[in-house]
Write an enzyme that holds these catalytic residues in place. Structure first.
Site, PDB file in Angstrom:
ATOM      1  N   THR A  57      -0.277  -6.876   9.556  1.00 31.36           N
ATOM      2  CA  THR A  57       0.405  -6.516   8.317  1.00 31.36           C
ATOM      3  C   THR A  57       1.794  -5.993   8.707  1.00 31.36           C
ATOM      4  O   THR A  57       1.910  -4.877   9.214  1.00 31.36           O
ATOM      5  CB  THR A  57      -0.380  -5.434   7.554  1.00 31.36           C
ATOM      6  N   LYS A  99       1.990   3.158   7.020  1.00 32.14           N
ATOM      7  CA  LYS A  99       2.917   2.085   7.423  1.00 32.14           C
ATOM      8  C   LYS A  99       3.006   1.021   6.323  1.00 32.14           C
ATOM      9  O   LYS A  99       4.084   0.585   5.939  1.00 32.14           O
ATOM     10  CB  LYS A  99       2.395   1.503   8.742  1.00 32.14           C
ATOM     11  N   LYS A 156       0.179  -9.647   0.859  1.00 24.50           N
ATOM     12  CA  LYS A 156      -0.668  -8.661   1.554  1.00 24.50           C
ATOM     13  C   LYS A 156      -0.227  -7.232   1.208  1.00 24.50           C
ATOM     14  O   LYS A 156      -1.066  -6.359   0.918  1.00 24.50           O
ATOM     15  CB  LYS A 156      -0.583  -8.915   3.070  1.00 24.50           C
TER      16      LYS A 156
END
Ligand code: NAP
Length: 286
Positions: A91, A233, A164
């Site tokens: 990701t 993150k 995503k």
């Protein structure tokens, strides 16, 4: 197929094991080499440097974040310029995906996944893939070995990363909403399990409410299945995308602060669903 797999953390080690089980010839590399031992026992080859894992048809990467992927691609012994098609499952942010696509001499596919480590072990991931159609065709048997379904969403690799990041934002928003509702119910004398059973049995039967609802009811925050720093993150990457595209996302700010709060109080090895602890503390319950 002769492939490489780089990044043997919680997700990557399970994905690489399933690729081996499916009969692929897999060369693995991980920064901490000890994590490769089980896979080598199961038949994988061990690469000394990342580039040694990128000499076959495809090299798949599953690393923590942008910095880790940059190190593996552009750092010493990195895969930049190697013959394999690079398939990135991490990701990562939109800008890095665009840069990797522009730099890749032998093709680049972004294929981030939905599903926690348990789903990775069971080869039940959802793969969100974008890249040149011919490259996606080559990856089909690999995606079939790690996942239950692949979604092709176009030719621009970073579009898969945008999907995503949007999905992870929605997971966190759902967890935040559940944590707030459970806290409200608990303060009023209704236990969390009762509330969850009613909600998932009526209007909220989606997998996300069932998976995370159980985690919240049972307080399964340690050890982390998806570590809160990785969640932080992702929310930061989503925020960067929102800034670039000028899309206000006020809920994102709330969940990001709750992740910060739970890392501050619990340390880094806490699941991102631990935002529930921040919500409960705010309501004066432990
Ligand atoms: P993890 O268990 O923390 O593994 C991280 C991997 O990245 C390890 O192989 C680690 O190597 C490597 N790494 C970290 N920094 C590095 C660096 N500077 N250079 C080289 N390698 C480095 O993480 P994970 O849970 O497998 O997650 C991997 C990716 O999948 C992340 O992008 C995450 O957001 C995404 N993801 C996770 C989940 C989940 O539920 N866990 C679900 C979907 C997607 P060492 O072993 O040497 O530390």
């Amino acid at each position: 197929m002769k492939i490489g797999f780089i990044g043997l953390g919680q997700m990557g080690s399970a994905m690489a094991a399933n690729l081996l089980k499916a009969g692929h010839d897999v060369t693995v590399w991980n920064r901490s080499a000890d994590k490769a031992a089980k896979l080598v026992e199961a038949g994988a080859h061990l690469a000394e440097k990342p580039v040694d894992a990128a000499q076959g048809e495809v090299v798949m990467t599953m690393l923590a974040d942008d910095r880790a992927l940059e190190a593996v691609v552009y750092g010493e012994g990195g895969i930049q310029g190697a013959p394999a098609l690079h398939v990135s499952h991490s990701t990562i942010g939109i800008a890095l995906a665009d840069r990797l696509a522009a730099d890749a001499g032998n093709g680049f596919v972004s294929a981030p996944v939905f599903g926690r480590p348990v789903a990775a072990e069971a080869a039940k991931l959802f793969v969100i893939a974008a890249g040149a159609p011919a490259d996606l065709d080559r990856c089909e048997p690999l995606f079939a070995a790690i996942g239950q379904r692949t979604f092709r969403i176009g030719e621009t690799p970073s579009a898969a990363n945008l999907v995503k990041l949007s999905g992870n934002f929605m997971i966190m928003a759902a967890v935040e909403a559940m944590a707030e509702a459970m806290t409200l119910a608990e303060k009023g004398g209704v236990d969390r399990r009762t509330l969850l059973d009613v909600l998932t049995g009526t209007l909220f039967g989606a997998p996300i409410y069932q998976t995370y609802g159980d985690i919240l009811v049972e307080d399964r925050f340690h050890p982390a299945g998806f570590a809160a720093p990785l969640g932080l993150k992702d929310m930061t990457l989503a925020d960067t995308a929102a800034t670039t595209l000028c899309a206000p996302m006020p809920i994102l700010g709330i969940v990001r602060d709750h992740i910060r709060s739970v890392i501050a109080s619990e340390g880094e090895d806490v699941d991102w669903a631990g935002v529930a602890l921040a919500v409960r503390r705010g309501a004066g319950i432990a």
